[in-house]
Design a protein around this motif. Structure first.
Motif, PDB file in Angstrom:
ATOM      1  N   PRO A  48      -8.844   0.340  -8.677  1.00  0.00           N
ATOM      2  CA  PRO A  48      -8.666   0.352  -7.217  1.00  0.00           C
ATOM      3  C   PRO A  48      -7.243   0.009  -6.793  1.00  0.00           C
ATOM      4  O   PRO A  48      -6.735   0.560  -5.806  1.00  0.00           O
ATOM      5  N   GLU A  49      -6.592  -0.895  -7.545  1.00  0.00           N
ATOM      6  CA  GLU A  49      -5.209  -1.242  -7.233  1.00  0.00           C
ATOM      7  C   GLU A  49      -4.275  -0.071  -7.509  1.00  0.00           C
ATOM      8  O   GLU A  49      -3.311   0.156  -6.766  1.00  0.00           O
ATOM      9  N   ARG A  87      -4.492   2.045  -4.530  1.00  0.00           N
ATOM     10  CA  ARG A  87      -3.872   1.423  -3.355  1.00  0.00           C
ATOM     11  C   ARG A  87      -2.353   1.525  -3.381  1.00  0.00           C
ATOM     12  O   ARG A  87      -1.729   1.852  -2.370  1.00  0.00           O
ATOM     13  N   TYR A 100     -12.675  -0.568  -3.174  1.00  0.00           N
ATOM     14  CA  TYR A 100     -11.694   0.070  -2.288  1.00  0.00           C
ATOM     15  C   TYR A 100     -12.382   1.245  -1.615  1.00  0.00           C
ATOM     16  O   TYR A 100     -11.987   2.398  -1.768  1.00  0.00           O
ATOM     17  N   ASP A 131       0.849  -1.188   0.000  1.00  0.00           N
ATOM     18  CA  ASP A 131       0.000   0.000   0.000  1.00  0.00           C
ATOM     19  C   ASP A 131       0.883   1.236   0.000  1.00  0.00           C
ATOM     20  O   ASP A 131       1.896   1.295   0.700  1.00  0.00           O
TER      21      ASP A 131
END
Length: 300
Positions: free
Chosen positions: A241-242, A245, A289, A27
């Motif tokens: 979303p990744e 992150r 997320y 993250d």
């Protein structure tokens, strides 16, 4: 075997502050100054009419567009059109980035028009183009623009130094374009040192590659979620979303898949497809997320 071989070289890279490999990215843990993890950018908005519809309709749908990027070239817009872009940005709280106009594809040199022209990209040919590019930026500044897409590393270096010297506004935002063709942590770090305020890598990087870039720089990363056909045509909505992150603070570049290519003016039908993609990406972020925070409008 990644990370096992070439141990001496990897250690030397670490000592330079550059990641030694493309590991599974952690993250990010970083945010914009307002606490947001991500912002939505709509690129290739090459007419003021398209910008007006995108911003008005997104507001009606309850969507936040943080940045509009024009890529046709400032010198192909009238002064009134540029002023209208600026006014729309102020009205809707969206950062407006305009692209430096004189560049290889508009030049008389034939190299950019050949199959090998991709090696030139949108870079400047000859010192006279550097002069004209700086003049293009100055014209934009006079008309109220404070953010620019830069396609040439030398021009970035020049604009960064002119800003430091006080010849250009201190709040000038310089975005390094994906058309520069950079895709690793070392060049990302170099561009940050040259004065880039945000870095747009090439479009086809894996998540570990993006994570390595984030570990090397502090400026925001601009990542294409989707692309027009001439840039591969891929749509990475489930990666969005990744991206947030691992790469925060990040600009999610969204809506380009509605277009045939770069440097074109979207039709109103294409604008509707752009808005649909923005809505889908926003949904996927909230769905997958939910803890991620988008910066509110008006934060640049």
């Amino acid at each position: 075997m990644t990370g096992i071989l070439y141990g001496v070289t990897r250690q030397q890279l670490r000592e330079l502050g550059i990641p030694a490999n493309d590991d599974d990215p952690p993250d990010s843990g970083r945010t914009f100054s307002d606490g947001g993890n991500f912002r939505i950018e709509v690129p290739t908005v090459n007419s003021v009419e398209a910008a007006a519809r995108i911003l008005a309709e997104s507001k009606r749908r309850g969507l936040t567009i943080n940045r509009i990027t024009e890529t046709f070239g400032m010198f192909r817009h009238t002064a009134d059109e540029i002023r209208r872009y600026v006014e729309l940005g102020q009205e809707y709280g969206a950062q407006i980035l305009m692209s430096v106009g004189p560049r290889a594809i508009y030049d008389i040199g034939g190299g950019a028009q050949t199959p090998e022209g991709a090696r030139i990209g949108y870079r400047l040919r000859g010192q006279e183009q550097v002069v004209r590019a700086v003049e293009d930026v100055k014209r934009g500044i006079e008309l109220g623009v404070r953010g620019f897409v830069v396609y040439d590393e030398g021009l970035l270096w020049v604009l960064g130094r002119l800003r430091t010297a006080g010849h250009l506004p201190a709040d000038l935002h310089l975005k390094s374009s994906a058309h520069c063709g950079h895709g690793n942590a070392a060049t990302a770090q170099m561009l940050e040192m040259l004065g880039a305020n945000s870095f747009n890598p090439v479009r086809d990087l894996t998540l570990p590659m993006i994570g390595a870039i984030r570990s090397a720089i502090s400026i925001p990363i601009d990542i294409h979620v989707d692309n027009p056909r001439m840039s591969g045509g891929f749509v990475r909505t489930y990666d969005a979303p990744e991206f947030v992150r691992i790469a925060a603070p990040v600009y999610l570049k969204t809506g380009n898949s509605a277009l045939e290519g770069h440097g074109t003016k979207p039709t109103m039908a294409q604008v509707d497809d752009i808005l649909a993609q923005v809505e889908i990406v926003s949904e996927f972020i909230h769905r997958h997320y939910a803890q991620a925070q988008q910066s509110p409008a008006g934060r640049f």
